[in-house]
Motif scaffolding. Structure first.
Motif, PDB file in Angstrom:
ATOM      1  N   PHE A  33       0.870  -1.174   0.000  1.00 29.16           N
ATOM      2  CA  PHE A  33       0.000   0.000   0.000  1.00 29.16           C
ATOM      3  C   PHE A  33       0.904   1.220   0.000  1.00 29.16           C
ATOM      4  O   PHE A  33       2.074   1.133   0.427  1.00 29.16           O
ATOM      5  CB  PHE A  33      -0.951   0.003   1.206  1.00 29.16           C
ATOM      6  CG  PHE A  33      -0.273   0.330   2.509  1.00 29.16           C
ATOM      7  CD1 PHE A  33       0.518  -0.616   3.155  1.00 29.16           C
ATOM      8  CD2 PHE A  33      -0.386   1.590   3.078  1.00 29.16           C
ATOM      9  CE1 PHE A  33       1.173  -0.315   4.345  1.00 29.16           C
ATOM     10  CE2 PHE A  33       0.262   1.905   4.268  1.00 29.16           C
ATOM     11  CZ  PHE A  33       1.043   0.936   4.902  1.00 29.16           C
ATOM     12  N   THR A  34       0.410   2.324  -0.511  1.00 30.39           N
ATOM     13  CA  THR A  34       1.268   3.511  -0.610  1.00 30.39           C
ATOM     14  C   THR A  34       0.637   4.705   0.101  1.00 30.39           C
ATOM     15  O   THR A  34      -0.592   4.827   0.169  1.00 30.39           O
ATOM     16  CB  THR A  34       1.540   3.884  -2.086  1.00 30.39           C
ATOM     17  OG1 THR A  34       0.284   4.145  -2.735  1.00 30.39           O
ATOM     18  CG2 THR A  34       2.264   2.778  -2.818  1.00 30.39           C
ATOM     19  N   ARG A  35       1.477   5.551   0.635  1.00 30.24           N
ATOM     20  CA  ARG A  35       1.050   6.769   1.338  1.00 30.24           C
ATOM     21  C   ARG A  35       2.035   7.885   1.001  1.00 30.24           C
ATOM     22  O   ARG A  35       3.075   7.643   0.366  1.00 30.24           O
ATOM     23  CB  ARG A  35       1.045   6.556   2.860  1.00 30.24           C
ATOM     24  CG  ARG A  35       0.202   5.411   3.326  1.00 30.24           C
ATOM     25  CD  ARG A  35      -1.269   5.705   3.309  1.00 30.24           C
ATOM     26  NE  ARG A  35      -1.696   6.566   4.402  1.00 30.24           N
ATOM     27  CZ  ARG A  35      -2.965   6.950   4.573  1.00 30.24           C
ATOM     28  NH1 ARG A  35      -3.912   6.555   3.730  1.00 30.24           N
ATOM     29  NH2 ARG A  35      -3.301   7.744   5.576  1.00 30.24           N
ATOM     30  N   ILE A  36       1.740   9.062   1.491  1.00 32.92           N
ATOM     31  CA  ILE A  36       2.665  10.198   1.330  1.00 32.92           C
ATOM     32  C   ILE A  36       2.943  10.798   2.703  1.00 32.92           C
ATOM     33  O   ILE A  36       2.008  10.984   3.497  1.00 32.92           O
ATOM     34  CB  ILE A  36       2.043  11.293   0.434  1.00 32.92           C
ATOM     35  CG1 ILE A  36       1.721  10.752  -0.958  1.00 32.92           C
ATOM     36  CG2 ILE A  36       2.971  12.503   0.338  1.00 32.92           C
ATOM     37  CD1 ILE A  36       0.906  11.726  -1.814  1.00 32.92           C
ATOM     38  N   LEU A  37       4.200  11.107   2.953  1.00 31.68           N
ATOM     39  CA  LEU A  37       4.537  11.923   4.126  1.00 31.68           C
ATOM     40  C   LEU A  37       4.888  13.321   3.638  1.00 31.68           C
ATOM     41  O   LEU A  37       5.609  13.468   2.642  1.00 31.68           O
ATOM     42  CB  LEU A  37       5.754  11.374   4.866  1.00 31.68           C
ATOM     43  CG  LEU A  37       5.615  10.065   5.624  1.00 31.68           C
ATOM     44  CD1 LEU A  37       6.922   9.757   6.358  1.00 31.68           C
ATOM     45  CD2 LEU A  37       4.447  10.098   6.606  1.00 31.68           C
ATOM     46  N   VAL A  38       4.380  14.317   4.330  1.00 31.60           N
ATOM     47  CA  VAL A  38       4.836  15.693   4.115  1.00 31.60           C
ATOM     48  C   VAL A  38       5.671  16.050   5.343  1.00 31.60           C
ATOM     49  O   VAL A  38       5.171  16.011   6.472  1.00 31.60           O
ATOM     50  CB  VAL A  38       3.652  16.652   3.948  1.00 31.60           C
ATOM     51  CG1 VAL A  38       4.115  18.102   4.017  1.00 31.60           C
ATOM     52  CG2 VAL A  38       2.933  16.386   2.636  1.00 31.60           C
ATOM     53  N   PRO A  53      -3.203   9.619   1.920  1.00 29.84           N
ATOM     54  CA  PRO A  53      -3.208   8.585   0.889  1.00 29.84           C
ATOM     55  C   PRO A  53      -2.325   9.025  -0.267  1.00 29.84           C
ATOM     56  O   PRO A  53      -2.119  10.226  -0.474  1.00 29.84           O
ATOM     57  CB  PRO A  53      -4.675   8.522   0.454  1.00 29.84           C
ATOM     58  CG  PRO A  53      -5.445   9.102   1.593  1.00 29.84           C
ATOM     59  CD  PRO A  53      -4.546  10.129   2.205  1.00 29.84           C
ATOM     60  N   CYS A  54      -1.828   8.062  -1.026  1.00 22.86           N
ATOM     61  CA  CYS A  54      -0.889   8.401  -2.103  1.00 22.86           C
ATOM     62  C   CYS A  54      -1.539   8.216  -3.465  1.00 22.86           C
ATOM     63  O   CYS A  54      -2.217   7.213  -3.721  1.00 22.86           O
ATOM     64  CB  CYS A  54       0.333   7.494  -2.007  1.00 22.86           C
ATOM     65  SG  CYS A  54       1.590   7.861  -3.242  1.00 22.86           S
ATOM     66  N   HIS A  55      -1.332   9.190  -4.313  1.00 21.35           N
ATOM     67  CA  HIS A  55      -1.736   9.086  -5.708  1.00 21.35           C
ATOM     68  C   HIS A  55      -0.855  10.051  -6.488  1.00 21.35           C
ATOM     69  O   HIS A  55      -0.439  11.081  -5.935  1.00 21.35           O
ATOM     70  CB  HIS A  55      -3.217   9.452  -5.865  1.00 21.35           C
ATOM     71  CG  HIS A  55      -3.760   9.113  -7.217  1.00 21.35           C
ATOM     72  ND1 HIS A  55      -3.623   9.940  -8.296  1.00 21.35           N
ATOM     73  CD2 HIS A  55      -4.412   8.008  -7.661  1.00 21.35           C
ATOM     74  CE1 HIS A  55      -4.174   9.362  -9.352  1.00 21.35           C
ATOM     75  NE2 HIS A  55      -4.663   8.194  -8.992  1.00 21.35           N
ATOM     76  N   LYS A 421       2.049   2.139  -8.626  1.00 21.96           N
ATOM     77  CA  LYS A 421       2.136   2.977  -7.428  1.00 21.96           C
ATOM     78  C   LYS A 421       0.769   3.453  -6.931  1.00 21.96           C
ATOM     79  O   LYS A 421       0.625   3.827  -5.772  1.00 21.96           O
ATOM     80  CB  LYS A 421       3.057   4.163  -7.703  1.00 21.96           C
ATOM     81  CG  LYS A 421       4.527   3.700  -7.926  1.00 21.96           C
ATOM     82  CD  LYS A 421       5.426   4.846  -8.247  1.00 21.96           C
ATOM     83  CE  LYS A 421       6.896   4.568  -8.028  1.00 21.96           C
ATOM     84  NZ  LYS A 421       7.456   3.471  -8.811  1.00 21.96           N
ATOM     85  N   ASN A 422      -0.234   3.464  -7.806  1.00 21.92           N
ATOM     86  CA  ASN A 422      -1.563   3.873  -7.369  1.00 21.92           C
ATOM     87  C   ASN A 422      -2.360   2.634  -6.956  1.00 21.92           C
ATOM     88  O   ASN A 422      -2.134   1.539  -7.470  1.00 21.92           O
ATOM     89  CB  ASN A 422      -2.299   4.608  -8.495  1.00 21.92           C
ATOM     90  CG  ASN A 422      -1.638   5.946  -8.809  1.00 21.92           C
ATOM     91  OD1 ASN A 422      -1.001   6.549  -7.947  1.00 21.92           O
ATOM     92  ND2 ASN A 422      -1.781   6.396 -10.039  1.00 21.92           N
ATOM     93  N   ARG A 423      -3.301   2.823  -6.037  1.00 18.53           N
ATOM     94  CA  ARG A 423      -4.089   1.683  -5.555  1.00 18.53           C
ATOM     95  C   ARG A 423      -4.866   1.049  -6.700  1.00 18.53           C
ATOM     96  O   ARG A 423      -5.507   1.745  -7.475  1.00 18.53           O
ATOM     97  CB  ARG A 423      -5.045   2.151  -4.449  1.00 18.53           C
ATOM     98  CG  ARG A 423      -5.888   1.013  -3.891  1.00 18.53           C
ATOM     99  CD  ARG A 423      -6.720   1.432  -2.694  1.00 18.53           C
ATOM    100  NE  ARG A 423      -7.593   0.327  -2.294  1.00 18.53           N
ATOM    101  CZ  ARG A 423      -8.380   0.328  -1.229  1.00 18.53           C
ATOM    102  NH1 ARG A 423      -8.404   1.376  -0.435  1.00 18.53           N
ATOM    103  NH2 ARG A 423      -9.152  -0.713  -0.949  1.00 18.53           N
TER     104      ARG A 423
END
Ligand SMILES: O=C([O-])[C@@H](O)[C@@H](O)[C@H](O)[C@@H](O)C(=O)[O-]
Ligand SMILES: [Mg+2]
Length: 447
Positions: A33-38, A53-55, A421-423
């Motif tokens: 699963f993918t996510r984003i950290l800022v 969530p990551c996109h 990389k996208n769900r």
């Protein structure tokens, strides 16, 4: 101008982790699963973090927002976030131009991007003021721990795929093993619930439905209720039941479940908000949703129709401060506060803990979290803990977490190594059923 710290850098880090072969209406969760950290740094030398969530479009939006964030004054957080919202409005008006440099505005991705930035700013502000983020949300801190539920899924057999699903650890904690093993029926799900209850102390469970025929999912709810007679158990078929089916199953469950989540959706020219309103009138069962009340305009229509009781305002869909405003509205208007989730890391877990800790009143239903499926993959020095069915508010100012940069870099490297990389839950599902494709009205296993 003021003595405010200034935001020096904004690092946007797409990251990946491992997941089990969890089933839902959209298919089977990928092994990743993918996510984003800022990650923001400020002139006082502090670091703040938010997760979303990551996109690809969310990453593009975050890049677009960088000039508004870097160089901004921390204490002018309100103005900074307002600028992002203003850019949203501007964007919607120009979305049909031919300017290929402006990504098409997608409100969901806009909120995801803004939510991660806002959380990181709040984290910094809390550290600056030496206060937890929960104290910065308008109601202030109301509690030190937030009830959370055991989010249960049917699990497909990973051995039927060539994907890189992880195996559990035999001989250790039952949950850490069972969460990787096939659980396609009531018996399997009850075993999962037992293991999750042993590890986390849950008294609330939610079954992710939209997988089998409704009869089978009702049977699973019944089996959970039989095993945990004191527990609050519900099911979320993600609107895959027709209104008639929802009423039929709802009447079987009425009086024994606290609420149903998105039992039905749009059909035959009627909107999801309209069918949910009819469902409520026919069954008297409270309705929760993360599908038809995800912004102010949708929420307004849902409430005008008396379609829902529990808006599951996810801070990643609304931003933490807006989700807190929804919680205030629930408190003042006699609704129940809840929170939706997707697979996430422990930065999101901290965001949810602070949101729940600041929700006013006591009409709070146990918050969703997928964390139990990711437990062990934390990106912080000390992940927030779930004990006795409660998510504990991390101690310390801001979000109360410190990133473990080695782990963050490893999760980033894993993301970079992924081909998809996208769900896309259809991928795994196609190992179970040839040429499987999504149908919003058909449970995943029924083709
Ligand atoms: O994780 C899942 O498979 C869920 O189905 C998730 O994608 C939903 O957004 C969510 O949990 C829900 O409550 O509908
Ligand atoms: Mg849902």
């Amino acid at each position: 101008m003021s003595d405010s710290p200034v935001i020096k850098t904004m690092r946007v880090v797409p990251i990946a982790g491992y997941d089990s072969m969890l089933l839902n209406i959209g298919g089977a969760h990928n092994c990743y699963f993918t996510r984003i950290l800022v990650i923001l740094t400020d002139s006082a030398g502090r670091t703040g973090v938010g997760e979303s969530p990551c996109h690809a479009s969310t990453l593009a939006l975050l890049e677009r927002f960088r000039p508004q964030i870097e160089g901004s004054e921390l204490l002018r957080l309100n103005a900074t976030i307002a600028t992002l919202f203003a850019s949203d409005a501007r964007h919607q008006q120009t979305a049909h131009t031919d300017d290929i440099h402006i990504p098409q505005m997608n409100p969901e991705k806009f909120y995801n991007a803004t939510a991660a930035i806002e959380a990181a700013l709040l984290d910094l502000l809390g550290q600056h003021l030496n206060l937890p983020v929960a104290e910065l949300l308008a109601s202030g801190k109301q509690r030190d721990r937030v009830p959370v539920l055991g989010y249960l899924f049917y699990i497909a057999d990973r051995n039927l795929t060539s994907m890189n699903y992880q195996a559990g650890h035999a001989g250790g904690d039952a949950w850490l093993q069972l969460r990787h093993e096939k659980a396609m029926d009531a018996e399997g799900v009850v075993r999962l619930a037992e293991a999750a209850a042993d590890r986390y102390g849950f008294r609330d469970f939610k079954l992710k439905g939209g997988v089998h025929h409704g009869e089978v999912e009702v049977e699973t709810v019944n089996a959970l209720l039989a095993r945990f007679p004191q527990a609050r158990v519900t099911v979320d078929p993600n609107a895959s039941w027709s209104l008639d089916e929802a009423i039929y199953y709802g009447k079987q469950l009425a009086g024994r479940i606290p609420y149903l989540e998105d039992p039905c959706g749009a059909e035959h020219g009627y909107s999801g908000r309209e069918t949910l309103a009819e469902f409520r009138r026919a069954t008297g069962i409270p309705v929760a949703t993360n599908m038809i009340a995800n912004d102010w305009r949708q929420l307004q229509h849902a409430l005008q129709l008396n379609a829902i009781d529990i808006p599951l305002a996810d801070p990643h869909f609304w931003t933490m401060r807006n989700a807190h405003t929804v919680a205030q509205l629930c408190h003042e208007w006699g609704l129940t506060t809840g929170c939706h989730s997707n697979n996430h890391f422990d930065v999101s877990l901290a965001m949810v803990a602070h949101l729940g800790a600041a929700a006013p009143g006591d009409r709070l239903t146990a918050f969703d979290t997928h964390w139990i499926w990711q437990d062990g993959q934390q990106l912080t020095q000390h992940a927030p803990q779930i004990r006795d069915g409660y998510l504990e508010l991390p101690e310390g100012p801001g979000l109360g977490i410190t990133l473990n940069m080695e782990r963050v870099e490893a999760a980033h490297a894993l993301y970079n190594s992924l081909p998809d990389k996208n769900r896309n839950d259809a991928l795994g599902m196609q190992f179970l059923i040839d040429n499987w494709s999504f149908n919003a009205k058909r449970p995943a296993m029924l083709r």
